[in-house]
Design a protein around this motif. Structure first.
Motif, PDB file in Angstrom:
ATOM      1  N   VAL A  70       1.123  -1.822   0.266  1.00 26.30           N
ATOM      2  CA  VAL A  70       0.272   0.177   0.203  1.00 26.30           C
ATOM      3  C   VAL A  70       0.845   1.358   0.347  1.00 26.30           C
ATOM      4  O   VAL A  70       2.170   1.305   0.601  1.00 26.30           O
TER       5      VAL A  70
ATOM      6  N   MET B 178      -4.374   7.573   0.830  1.00 30.61           N
ATOM      7  CA  MET B 178      -3.133   6.722   0.838  1.00 30.61           C
ATOM      8  C   MET B 178      -3.634   6.392  -0.659  1.00 30.61           C
ATOM      9  O   MET B 178      -4.863   6.450  -0.783  1.00 30.61           O
TER      10      MET B 178
ATOM     11  N   GLU C 124      -5.664   1.559  -0.823  1.00 29.51           N
ATOM     12  CA  GLU C 124      -6.225   0.179  -0.075  1.00 29.51           C
ATOM     13  C   GLU C 124      -7.551  -0.109  -0.245  1.00 29.51           C
ATOM     14  O   GLU C 124      -7.590  -1.182   0.274  1.00 29.51           O
TER      15      GLU C 124
ATOM     16  N   VAL D 232      -5.925  -3.765  -1.079  1.00 30.40           N
ATOM     17  CA  VAL D 232      -5.421  -4.457   0.616  1.00 30.40           C
ATOM     18  C   VAL D 232      -5.885  -6.083   0.755  1.00 30.40           C
ATOM     19  O   VAL D 232      -5.249  -6.759   0.823  1.00 30.40           O
TER      20      VAL D 232
ATOM     21  N   TRP E 217      -7.792   3.110  10.614  1.00 28.13           N
ATOM     22  CA  TRP E 217      -8.321   2.572   9.818  1.00 28.13           C
ATOM     23  C   TRP E 217      -9.947   2.765   9.202  1.00 28.13           C
ATOM     24  O   TRP E 217     -10.438   3.176   7.729  1.00 28.13           O
TER      25      TRP E 217
END
Length: 176
Positions: free
Chosen positions: A35, A65, A68, A71, A110
């Motif tokens: 990531v 980010m 994600e 992931v 998160w």
């Protein structure tokens, strides 16, 4: 999100990677190994429609980010390309998943980040249902505290709200 990650992991865990404008970070279908956090610059996530037109999924600037959504997948779902010279911090997927599973504070941050991403995607979807450039611009401005991007970045706004740059420029000129 950058601060949330760096609070929970040492800087040594990241591999810095510099990208020139137009350079690809990853391609759709590439195996997911990492990531990414955008340290500087801007990276765009793009998927192409069957007729070859680009659909911008995310424009990620400093602190954002990337990947994600991939992931928990084997392959990236889109292409990532640098819109300008950029630096990303690459975090191995396995280390990221350790953080999610072993650090409750990180897992909470998160989840909050993902909730904001869902809200943003829903807003973009809502904006794209509006019929006029004026309505689309009003909706975008309402979500962005009424502030237009700088002149050199307005073509990116046009892409985000699904209008031609010329139509956006005419609408902005009409308002001033």
């Amino acid at each position: 999100m950058l601060d949330a990650v760096t609070r929970h992991i040492s800087a040594e865990a990241f591999r810095k990677r510099s990208l020139a404008q137009g350079e690809w970070l990853f391609h759709r279908g590439d195996p997911v190994h990492s990531v990414f956090l955008v340290a500087t610059g801007c990276i765009e996530l793009v998927r192409h429609t069957p007729d070859g037109k680009p659909a911008i999924l995310q424009r990620a600037g400093s602190g954002a980010m990337l990947a994600e959504a991939s992931v928990f997948s084997d392959a990236y779902h889109c292409d990532a390309i640098a819109l300008q010279s950029s630096v990303v911090a690459e975090l191995p997927r396995a280390r990221f998943l350790e953080l999610v599973n072993e650090t409750p504070a990180f897992a909470s941050e998160w989840m909050e980040h993902l909730a904001r991403q869902v809200q943003s995607a829903r807003l973009r979807s809502e904006i794209l249902t509006l019929k006029t450039v004026s309505q689309r611009l009003d909706a975008w401005l309402a979500f962005n505290d009424g502030a237009l991007p700088r002149r050199g970045e307005r073509s990116g706004l046009a892409k985000q709200i699904g209008v031609s740059p010329e139509a956006l420029y005419r609408e902005i000129a009409r308002r001033t």
